[in-house]
Design a protein around this motif. Sequence first.
Motif, PDB file in Angstrom:
ATOM      1  N   PRO A 278      -3.253 -11.713  31.177  1.00  0.00           N
ATOM      2  CA  PRO A 278      -2.231 -11.940  32.024  1.00  0.00           C
ATOM      3  C   PRO A 278      -0.936 -11.444  30.818  1.00  0.00           C
ATOM      4  CG  PRO A 278      -1.859 -13.776  31.090  1.00  0.00           C
ATOM      5  CD  PRO A 278      -3.736 -13.273  31.095  1.00  0.00           C
ATOM      6  N   ASN A 279      -0.039 -10.730  31.731  1.00  0.00           N
ATOM      7  CA  ASN A 279       0.831 -10.042  31.155  1.00  0.00           C
ATOM      8  C   ASN A 279       2.536 -11.214  31.341  1.00  0.00           C
ATOM      9  OD1 ASN A 279       2.099  -9.181  33.459  1.00  0.00           O
ATOM     10  ND2 ASN A 279       2.094  -7.838  33.700  1.00  0.00           N
ATOM     11  N   ASP A 280       1.864 -12.235  31.813  1.00  0.00           N
ATOM     12  CA  ASP A 280       3.088 -13.522  31.701  1.00  0.00           C
ATOM     13  C   ASP A 280       4.500 -13.009  31.827  1.00  0.00           C
ATOM     14  OD1 ASP A 280       1.635 -15.320  30.637  1.00  0.00           O
ATOM     15  OD2 ASP A 280       1.482 -14.812  28.476  1.00  0.00           O
ATOM     16  N   ASN A 281       4.386 -11.699  33.204  1.00  0.00           N
ATOM     17  CA  ASN A 281       5.520 -10.985  34.009  1.00  0.00           C
ATOM     18  C   ASN A 281       5.287 -11.634  35.648  1.00  0.00           C
ATOM     19  OD1 ASN A 281       7.052 -10.277  31.764  1.00  0.00           O
ATOM     20  ND2 ASN A 281       5.386  -8.557  31.799  1.00  0.00           N
ATOM     21  N   PRO A 282       6.111 -11.345  36.478  1.00  0.00           N
ATOM     22  CA  PRO A 282       5.843 -11.719  38.276  1.00  0.00           C
ATOM     23  C   PRO A 282       4.854 -10.086  38.503  1.00  0.00           C
ATOM     24  CG  PRO A 282       8.460 -11.188  37.513  1.00  0.00           C
ATOM     25  CD  PRO A 282       7.186 -11.100  36.443  1.00  0.00           C
ATOM     26  N   THR A 283       5.091  -8.764  37.651  1.00  0.00           N
ATOM     27  CA  THR A 283       3.949  -7.454  38.316  1.00  0.00           C
ATOM     28  C   THR A 283       2.729  -8.092  37.278  1.00  0.00           C
ATOM     29  OG1 THR A 283       4.804  -6.659  35.947  1.00  0.00           O
ATOM     30  CG2 THR A 283       5.923  -6.435  38.351  1.00  0.00           C
ATOM     31  N   VAL A 284       1.708  -7.551  37.493  1.00  0.00           N
ATOM     32  CA  VAL A 284       0.215  -7.233  37.647  1.00  0.00           C
ATOM     33  C   VAL A 284       0.022  -5.813  36.481  1.00  0.00           C
ATOM     34  CG1 VAL A 284      -0.289  -8.634  39.466  1.00  0.00           C
ATOM     35  CG2 VAL A 284      -0.380  -6.785  40.022  1.00  0.00           C
ATOM     36  N   THR A 285      -0.749  -6.116  35.427  1.00  0.00           N
ATOM     37  CA  THR A 285      -1.271  -5.479  34.748  1.00  0.00           C
ATOM     38  C   THR A 285      -2.258  -4.365  35.672  1.00  0.00           C
ATOM     39  OG1 THR A 285      -3.848  -6.282  34.202  1.00  0.00           O
ATOM     40  CG2 THR A 285      -1.599  -6.869  33.083  1.00  0.00           C
ATOM     41  N   SER A 286      -2.814  -3.435  35.012  1.00  0.00           N
ATOM     42  CA  SER A 286      -2.578  -1.869  35.956  1.00  0.00           C
ATOM     43  C   SER A 286      -4.677  -2.909  36.277  1.00  0.00           C
ATOM     44  CB  SER A 286      -2.575  -0.757  34.732  1.00  0.00           C
ATOM     45  OG  SER A 286      -3.454  -0.952  33.194  1.00  0.00           O
ATOM     46  N   GLU A 287      -5.109  -3.434  35.196  1.00  0.00           N
ATOM     47  CA  GLU A 287      -6.509  -3.716  34.875  1.00  0.00           C
ATOM     48  C   GLU A 287      -6.524  -4.674  36.534  1.00  0.00           C
ATOM     49  OE1 GLU A 287     -10.309  -5.556  32.487  1.00  0.00           O
ATOM     50  OE2 GLU A 287      -7.632  -5.899  31.824  1.00  0.00           O
ATOM     51  N   GLN A 288      -5.486  -6.039  36.213  1.00  0.00           N
ATOM     52  CA  GLN A 288      -5.713  -6.670  37.498  1.00  0.00           C
ATOM     53  C   GLN A 288      -5.096  -6.106  39.224  1.00  0.00           C
ATOM     54  OE1 GLN A 288      -2.565  -9.323  36.127  1.00  0.00           O
ATOM     55  NE2 GLN A 288      -3.751 -10.885  35.732  1.00  0.00           N
ATOM     56  N   LEU A 289      -4.704  -5.073  38.744  1.00  0.00           N
ATOM     57  CA  LEU A 289      -4.557  -4.498  39.333  1.00  0.00           C
ATOM     58  C   LEU A 289      -4.862  -3.211  40.537  1.00  0.00           C
ATOM     59  CD1 LEU A 289      -1.705  -3.091  42.390  1.00  0.00           C
ATOM     60  CD2 LEU A 289      -1.748  -1.258  40.244  1.00  0.00           C
ATOM     61  N   HIS A 290      -5.688  -3.224  39.839  1.00  0.00           N
ATOM     62  CA  HIS A 290      -6.988  -2.490  39.779  1.00  0.00           C
ATOM     63  C   HIS A 290      -8.869  -3.377  40.684  1.00  0.00           C
ATOM     64  CE1 HIS A 290     -10.649   0.644  40.246  1.00  0.00           C
ATOM     65  NE2 HIS A 290     -11.494   0.046  39.496  1.00  0.00           N
ATOM     66  N   ILE A 291      -8.404  -4.546  39.701  1.00  0.00           N
ATOM     67  CA  ILE A 291      -9.121  -5.074  40.637  1.00  0.00           C
ATOM     68  C   ILE A 291      -9.191  -5.550  41.910  1.00  0.00           C
ATOM     69  CG2 ILE A 291     -10.585  -7.945  40.342  1.00  0.00           C
ATOM     70  CD1 ILE A 291      -9.617  -7.612  36.902  1.00  0.00           C
ATOM     71  N   LEU A 292      -7.312  -6.094  42.092  1.00  0.00           N
ATOM     72  CA  LEU A 292      -7.155  -6.852  43.108  1.00  0.00           C
ATOM     73  C   LEU A 292      -7.324  -5.697  44.218  1.00  0.00           C
ATOM     74  CD1 LEU A 292      -4.176  -8.206  42.772  1.00  0.00           C
ATOM     75  CD2 LEU A 292      -5.478  -9.237  43.329  1.00  0.00           C
ATOM     76  N   GLU A 293      -6.812  -4.226  44.526  1.00  0.00           N
ATOM     77  CA  GLU A 293      -7.185  -3.327  44.983  1.00  0.00           C
ATOM     78  C   GLU A 293      -9.110  -2.805  45.384  1.00  0.00           C
ATOM     79  OE1 GLU A 293      -5.612   0.099  42.779  1.00  0.00           O
ATOM     80  OE2 GLU A 293      -3.597  -0.306  44.585  1.00  0.00           O
ATOM     81  N   GLU A 294     -10.066  -3.292  44.956  1.00  0.00           N
ATOM     82  CA  GLU A 294     -11.326  -3.516  44.939  1.00  0.00           C
ATOM     83  C   GLU A 294     -11.197  -4.671  46.306  1.00  0.00           C
ATOM     84  OE1 GLU A 294     -14.866  -2.380  42.953  1.00  0.00           O
ATOM     85  OE2 GLU A 294     -13.600  -3.009  40.750  1.00  0.00           O
TER      86      GLU A 294
END
Length: 446
Positions: A278-294
């Motif tokens: 995690p990046n400890d920010n309100p936004t997710v990382t690009s890797e997390q974004l990819h997983i969430l889109e999947e």
Amino acid sequence: MRNKILKKEPIDRWVVEPIKDFINNSTTSGIVLFSSAMLALILANSPLGESYHHFWETPFSIGFGDNVLTKTLHHWINDGLMAVFFFVVGLELKREIVGGELSQPKNAILPIIAAIGGMVFPAVIYLAFNSSGESSYGWGIPMATDIAFALGVLYLLGSRVPLQVKIFLTVLAIADDIGAVLVIAFFYTSNIDFNSLLVGVIFMAVLICGNIVGIRSTLFYGIIGICGLWLAFLMSGVHATIAAVLAAFTIPSNPKITEKQFIFKLDSLYNEFKETKPNDNPTVTSEQLHILEEIRDYAKRALTPLQRLEHGMHPIVAFIIMPIFALCNAGVQINATMFENGISMVTLGVIFGLIFGKLIGIIGFTWLFTKMKWAKLPEDLNLLHIVGIGFLASIGFTMSLFITELAFEDAQLIKEAKLGVLIASILASFLGYFTMNYAIKRQNLK
């Protein structure tokens, strides 16, 4: 636990969640529909009555250049908005046939038989009052059941209602919807323009081919269904609502991935998401974004387009289209001149057809088929429940008002029929509620 994890913003607590609770409540759609009908009656019989009727006759045009189609707001609501209503009806019918109660003939046979009885007897009784002339064309009016209104009244009784009662009434009302669609198609269709109908058939074939080859885009079915099939049927003389039902049956009803595949993939993606840093920010990382889109993509694949459309469109139909239809069509001006020669035969035919015709047909066919052992009454159901169901099925309202507009051209006959529909539906609502309540109390005392 879930409430602790999910942070609720003020907009969620005060606006979003109350609206969701209102929409998801089983009784609210019936209450909104009834309120719209009452408002229409009040407006029609108030000093604003003339303005109310004039408003619905306002011409409205669509098209471009020389290709313009002009109809009144009243016609656009009955031919356009109600086509959306019938589209959702078609989606519900297909879902029930594919994986619902209508997919199991053993469970569905008795309610379907009861529905047939509940369609035949109302028509016969109506024709006994109106055997000739233009008034005889209204025999289809008392055949219909308003499924939303009927179930809304039933759900007012809460969790005390046996599950089998809900299933029986739902299957009966669905079979009734099929009957109403067939009646409209075969008996309330004007002169047919076969060239336009042929164009409609071509668009229907395109939709079927799209289903076969695996097109799942709702945009594709929307464009071809509305701009092609619905418009062609509207121009052909076959009522456009039939096109809506046919279009609904072409919507894919199978998921792209099975439940097991979805669970396996979701479990895999869940583990991947847990292992990401995690990046400890309100936004997710690009890797997390990819997983969430999947995850979102696989969730979409696991849901059939049929159910996705039905689920998304149901609130629009229940809380926008049907109330607008009621507001437009239920405004009957009631005055002393209507009763100078007593209640008209059309009004009596509709009232007796809906209340007594439905009741006799449903009870009679149910009793006959169970007595002859051709079908079996479900457990937890007795004939008193069937009487309650018979009264609830007598609530014609939306469908009966709709068929009234197709059956008659004479404004006086339309007014008389609508009056009968409103009186019968209100009486049937109270009779159905109190009869079912009594049946449930008696069952609980045993």
